[in-house]
Scaffold this motif. Structure first.
Motif: not given
Length: 168
Positions: A20-28, A75-80, A102-109
């Motif tokens: 279920e994470d594949l699309e979100a992972v590829m979006a990173l 929100d169950s979003q993959v952030v990294g 890879a880490v989503h920009p909103r989850a950096v730091r």
């Protein structure tokens, strides 16, 4: 034992990737193309990033490696994402190798990258491996500082000379 963070402290959990994470992972993937040397083709870097992630996901699915994700509980979003597998060093030693982090920009730091790297390190220890290696771009000083802060040492340097503008 996989490292999971305490959600009561406002931290996101780290877990193995699921279908279920594949699309979100590829979006990173665009995060992996950041810091590429200025003379390299950015579209080629993006293609490579997608291929790296797809290859790591396939390796994990076949048991040749692992991929872990950080998922924002709100929100169950993959952030990294981090991928790790065995790789033979040129000396003959077998190391764990992080192919992608890879880490989503909103989850950096926020500690997500550190916890993903801890998951990769735990996986490597469970495999009986003594070293975890990775590569990052010389043109990505933020990533180099991040890895140095985690205790990673630079082992090699790749040098490139443009032959289009070079004179003898």
């Amino acid at each position: 034992m996989l490292p999971f963070v305490n959600e009561d402290q406002g931290l996101v959990p780290i877990r193995p990737v699921s279908d279920e994470d594949l699309e979100a992972v590829m979006a990173l993937a665009p995060r992996l193309a950041e810091g590429v040397a200025a003379w390299r083709d950015p579209e080629g870097a993006m293609r490579a990033a997608r291929e790296w992630l797809a290859g790591s996901l396939a390796a994990a699915k076949s048991g040749r490696g692992a991929v872990f994700v950080a998922v924002d509980g709100g929100d169950s979003q993959v952030v990294g994402v981090v991928s790790v597998q065995r790789q033979q060093h040129f000396t003959g030693a077998v190391d764990a190798y992080v192919g992608e982090l890879a880490v989503h920009p909103r989850a950096v730091r926020t500690g997500v990258g550190r916890r993903l790297m801890a998951a990769a390190e735990d996986w490597a220890r469970q495999q009986g491996l003594r070293h975890l290696t990775l590569e990052t771009g010389a043109a990505n000083p933020a990533a180099r500082r991040f890895y140095a802060a985690l205790g990673y040492l630079e082992e090699g340097v790749r040098l490139t000379r443009s032959l289009e503008t070079a004179t003898s």
